[in-house]
Design a protein around this motif. Structure first.
Motif, short mmCIF file in Angstrom:
data_model
loop_
_atom_site.label_atom_id
_atom_site.label_comp_id
_atom_site.label_asym_id
_atom_site.label_seq_id
_atom_site.Cartn_x
_atom_site.Cartn_y
_atom_site.Cartn_z
N ARG A 1 -1.27 -6.39 -3.23
CA ARG A 1 0.20 -6.38 -3.27
C ARG A 1 0.71 -6.35 -1.83
N GLU B 1 -0.18 -12.18 -4.73
CA GLU B 1 -0.36 -10.87 -5.35
C GLU B 1 -1.06 -11.05 -6.69
N GLY C 1 4.23 2.18 -14.14
CA GLY C 1 3.03 1.52 -13.67
C GLY C 1 1.96 1.44 -14.73
N LEU D 1 -0.80 2.75 -7.52
CA LEU D 1 -0.70 1.51 -6.74
C LEU D 1 -0.23 0.32 -7.56
N ASN D 2 -0.08 0.48 -8.87
CA ASN D 2 0.50 -0.58 -9.69
C ASN D 2 1.92 -0.24 -10.12
N TYR E 1 7.54 -1.93 -6.94
CA TYR E 1 7.59 -2.25 -5.51
C TYR E 1 9.00 -1.91 -5.03
N LEU F 1 4.96 2.26 -5.49
CA LEU F 1 3.60 1.97 -5.06
C LEU F 1 3.16 3.15 -4.20
N SER G 1 7.38 4.20 -1.39
CA SER G 1 6.67 3.07 -1.98
C SER G 1 6.13 2.18 -0.86
N SER H 1 -0.85 -2.84 -0.51
CA SER H 1 -2.07 -2.18 -0.98
C SER H 1 -3.09 -3.26 -1.31
#
Length: 344
Positions: A83, A107, A294, A306-307, A310, A322, A333, A337
């Motif tokens: 990402r 991404e 997420g 991390l998902n 954004y 994130l 955020s 990543s």
């Protein structure tokens, strides 16, 4: 007897066509197996970072495009999460996360099942790379990484996370704010000269930070694997890690704070099943995936996400960006990543 007769007949036919028979001839060589990961791609001669096709399920299955990092730390890495600009939505359901989505030249998420097949065939090391909007970077490495390694049905097992052997991989030049979080005690840090850091909390105790320039904030207790206290958002460990960082320390007026390393924000999720908004498999009473916007190996709920959304840096919402809490807390955020693995 019939087999012998057929063999003799075949030999006679070959002689009749003028073909010599060599009983000691070696069988025809088989073609090399297709590349299962980026290290196999590299072994076949590729040397540049970029998109390549791999066959985690074997040559009979369809190939999978993946981004290969052939330069970081002098090793070859298979990237499974990337990402960097928010162009792809990661707030998706179970089927998308199982199959994968996005483009390997942008991404993307490689897919839980593909990742399971990869890590099933050998031991893999995981590297997590992070970057903020101030161009600071940090990384964390885990010596062992696999999804559902002992499961007969990986999906039934929830593609459970098995991660061990954490070590920090370095940090950038500027420190993030002292992390804050749900369901645990918090310790804070000094802000501007003479001003203590403001710690935001829900249903939890807060410990505050520094005052005058050069003063030390209150130090947190020793880190434990399990929380010492439950609050309204469930149980999570405190934000001081096995490698104690300078969370909450003030600094002389005008000088930059010392940069913390990435810290371990993944070991807390060891053993957990993967959860999405339409498949809740965490330990919390509510859906962590829905609360955190997420999809992750949520526990109750997370130290990394991390998902998540954004959100482009600092945000007021709690823990739905994130996030990598050990580095930047739950209200920042990240810009970038990247999660990647290499075979050991």
């Amino acid at each position: 007897m019939e087999v012998l007769a057929v063999a003799v007949l075949g030999a006679l036919v070959a002689l009749g066509q003028g073909q010599p028979i060599d009983p000691h001839a070696a069988p025809a060589s088989c073609p090399p197996p297709p590349p299962r990961d980026c290290q196999d791609v590299h072994a076949r001669g590729a040397r540049s970072d970029g998109v390549h096709l791999i066959y985690p399920a074997g040559g009979a299955a369809a190939p999978v495009p993946v981004y290969c990092d052939m330069s970081t730390e002098g090793h070859v890495w298979t990237v499974f999460q990337k990402r960097f600009n928010g162009s792809v939505s990661f707030f998706r359901g179970w089927d998308d996360y199982r199959r994968g989505f996005g483009r390997a030249d942008g991404e993307y998420w490689l897919g839980l099942h593909t990742l399971h097949l990869l890590t099933l065939q050998a031991r893999y090391e995981l590297r997590v790379e992070l970057e903020d909007f101030e161009n600071n970077s940090a990384a964390a490495t885990y010596g062992s990484f696999a999804l559902a390694p002992r499961a007969v049905s990986a999906e039934e097992d929830g593609y459970s996370l098995h991660v061990q052997g954490f070590r920090d991989g370095g940090a950038g030049t500027a420190a993030g704010a002292a992390p804050v979080g749900r369901g645990r005690r918090l310790w804070g840090g000094g802000g501007a000269c003479g001003v203590g850091a403001a710690l935001v909390g829900r249903g939890r105790r807060l410990w505050g930070g520094g005052g005058a320039c050069g003063a030390e904030s209150i130090e947190p207790p020793t880190y434990g694997a399990e929380p010492t206290e439950l609050h309204s958002y469930g149980a999570e460990p405190s934000l001081t890690g096995q490698n104690p960082h300078l969370w909450g320390r003030t600094h002389p007026c005008g000088s930059a704070p010392r940069a913390p390393p990435a810290g371990d924000a993944l070991s807390y999720h060891h053993g957990q099943k993967f959860s999405t908004f339409d498949r809740d498999q965490d330990l919390f009473a509510q859906s962590c995936a829905a609360l955190s916007s997420g999809a992750w190996w949520f526990r109750s709920c997370h130290l990394s996400n991390l998902n998540g959304f954004y959100l482009g840096g600092a945000h007021l919402s709690y823990g739905n960006g994130l996030n990598w809490a050990r580095w930047k807390g739950f209200h920042y955020s990240l810009k970038r990543s990247e999660m990647k693995i290499r075979r050991l």
